[in-house]
Design a protein around this motif. Structure first.
Motif, PDB file in Angstrom:
ATOM      1  N   VAL A   2     -68.193  -2.649  -4.332  1.00 31.05           N
ATOM      2  CA  VAL A   2     -67.574  -3.257  -5.586  1.00 31.05           C
ATOM      3  C   VAL A   2     -66.936  -4.832  -5.314  1.00 31.05           C
ATOM      4  CG1 VAL A   2     -65.477  -3.032  -6.973  1.00 31.05           C
ATOM      5  CG2 VAL A   2     -66.883  -0.962  -6.235  1.00 31.05           C
ATOM      6  N   LYS A   3     -66.327  -4.888  -4.228  1.00 26.24           N
ATOM      7  CA  LYS A   3     -65.590  -6.068  -4.138  1.00 26.24           C
ATOM      8  C   LYS A   3     -66.958  -7.378  -3.804  1.00 26.24           C
ATOM      9  CE  LYS A   3     -61.415  -4.531  -2.441  1.00 26.24           C
ATOM     10  NZ  LYS A   3     -60.366  -4.373  -1.338  1.00 26.24           N
ATOM     11  N   LEU A   4     -67.893  -6.965  -3.153  1.00 30.11           N
ATOM     12  CA  LEU A   4     -69.092  -8.067  -3.092  1.00 30.11           C
ATOM     13  C   LEU A   4     -70.028  -8.221  -4.371  1.00 30.11           C
ATOM     14  CD1 LEU A   4     -70.869  -9.488  -1.229  1.00 30.11           C
ATOM     15  CD2 LEU A   4     -72.383  -7.475  -0.902  1.00 30.11           C
ATOM     16  N   HIS A   5     -70.027  -7.187  -5.285  1.00 36.57           N
ATOM     17  CA  HIS A   5     -70.547  -7.497  -6.535  1.00 36.57           C
ATOM     18  C   HIS A   5     -69.664  -8.593  -7.279  1.00 36.57           C
ATOM     19  CE1 HIS A   5     -73.388  -4.662  -6.090  1.00 36.57           C
ATOM     20  NE2 HIS A   5     -73.904  -5.091  -7.166  1.00 36.57           N
ATOM     21  N   ARG A   6     -68.148  -8.320  -7.167  1.00 37.15           N
ATOM     22  CA  ARG A   6     -67.358  -9.339  -7.881  1.00 37.15           C
ATOM     23  C   ARG A   6     -67.204 -10.427  -7.136  1.00 37.15           C
ATOM     24  NH1 ARG A   6     -61.458  -6.401  -7.607  1.00 37.15           N
ATOM     25  NH2 ARG A   6     -61.082  -8.285  -8.782  1.00 37.15           N
ATOM     26  N   ILE A  28     -69.039 -16.400  -8.113  1.00 34.28           N
ATOM     27  CA  ILE A  28     -70.092 -17.732  -7.679  1.00 34.28           C
ATOM     28  C   ILE A  28     -70.891 -17.946  -8.742  1.00 34.28           C
ATOM     29  CG2 ILE A  28     -71.660 -18.483  -6.199  1.00 34.28           C
ATOM     30  CD1 ILE A  28     -70.577 -16.429  -3.816  1.00 34.28           C
ATOM     31  N   LEU A  29     -71.540 -17.085  -9.234  1.00 33.61           N
ATOM     32  CA  LEU A  29     -72.459 -17.310 -10.189  1.00 33.61           C
ATOM     33  C   LEU A  29     -71.945 -17.888 -11.805  1.00 33.61           C
ATOM     34  CD1 LEU A  29     -74.812 -13.868 -10.215  1.00 33.61           C
ATOM     35  CD2 LEU A  29     -75.293 -16.169  -9.351  1.00 33.61           C
ATOM     36  N   VAL A  30     -70.851 -17.440 -11.841  1.00 36.42           N
ATOM     37  CA  VAL A  30     -70.047 -18.047 -13.199  1.00 36.42           C
ATOM     38  C   VAL A  30     -69.602 -19.260 -13.053  1.00 36.42           C
ATOM     39  CG1 VAL A  30     -69.745 -15.576 -14.144  1.00 36.42           C
ATOM     40  CG2 VAL A  30     -68.057 -16.868 -13.076  1.00 36.42           C
ATOM     41  N   SER A  31     -69.163 -19.672 -11.707  1.00 33.20           N
ATOM     42  CA  SER A  31     -68.541 -20.794 -11.569  1.00 33.20           C
ATOM     43  C   SER A  31     -69.385 -22.049 -11.030  1.00 33.20           C
ATOM     44  CB  SER A  31     -67.545 -20.748 -10.543  1.00 33.20           C
ATOM     45  OG  SER A  31     -67.947 -20.364  -9.106  1.00 33.20           O
TER      46      SER A  31
END
Length: 242
Positions: free
Chosen positions: A39-43, A48-51
């Motif tokens: 869960v934390k890895l996906h978050r 990273i992707l959205v920034s």
């Protein structure tokens, strides 16, 4: 870190932290802990992707403003590790990162600038090592940009350890060699055969009597980096694999 110090670059820590989570994700066997890690890895990957900014890079804060090569390498390495761990990373994000990294390279000399807009040959060795490994992390192992970067590293390798020619401790010494050894390991052939014996002997010769290394930041950081550099031929870490 003392609470009085400013939090200069949280995305540095986020990139390295995400890389760590991705690297250990396949080593956790406890079901509950593995689910929590997933869960934390996906978050972490999503942040990273959205920034990522419009140029294709990242900067100190998780915001879509400017970018630099130093923060960008942390994020693309983390994304590569996450993809290796089974997390989907859009190809468009990787392609945009490649575009940004290539735009930071000096076309005449092959070194990588700090930012697309500038940042000359000061500390270019460290930035170029990071730039080459950023391309590797994006799946680019061949091409004029990689070859030019490798040749620049070969020509400009600093010697003498963390103390520069002015007698000052270079805080970028281990940073640069951390990425450079990865670049040469992946390049293989004569690059690796020429590179590793030199840095190996240099590090061994600079180790303190208590087993540590120091570079002006702290012995914990320098020692960790030295150990990572020296163990590369063992091929223990997933991020060293093509």
């Amino acid at each position: 870190k003392p609470t009085s110090e400013p939090d200069h670059g949280p995305m540095y820590g986020h990139g390295f932290g995400t890389l760590f989570l991705a690297e250990v994700s396949g080593m956790v066997h406890d079901p509950a802990l593995r689910e929590e890690l997933d869960v934390k890895l996906h978050r972490a990957v999503n942040l990273i992707l959205v920034s990522q900014n419009s140029e294709g890079g990242w900067r100190y804060e998780p915001e879509r403003h400017d970018a630099d090569i130093s923060v960008t390498i942390c994020q693309i390495m983390a994304l590569r590790a996450a993809r290796n761990a089974g997390i989907a990373v859009p190809k468009s994000k990787v392609d945009k990162c490649v575009e940004y990294v290539k735009s930071c390279q000096d076309g005449r000399f092959g070194y990588f600038r700090y930012q697309k807009q500038g940042g000359g040959d000061n500390q270019a060795f460290a930035r170029t090592a990071a730039g080459v490994v950023a391309l590797y992390s994006a799946g680019i192992y061949k091409g004029p940009e990689v070859e030019a970067g490798l040749e620049y590293l070969r020509r400009s390798r600093p010697t003498g350890g963390p103390t520069n020619r002015f007698g000052n401790l270079d805080i970028h010494y281990f940073y640069g060699h951390y990425y450079a050894v990865q670049a040469m390991w992946a390049a293989g052939g004569d690059y690796w055969k020429e590179w590793y014996p030199g840095i190996r002997e240099e590090l061994i010769g600079g180790q303190h009597a208590d087993g540590s290394w120091f570079d002006g930041i702290c012995p914990h950081y320098a020692t960790s980096m030295a150990c990572i550099i020296l163990q590369v031929p063992n091929n223990y870490l997933p991020f060293l694999q093509k």
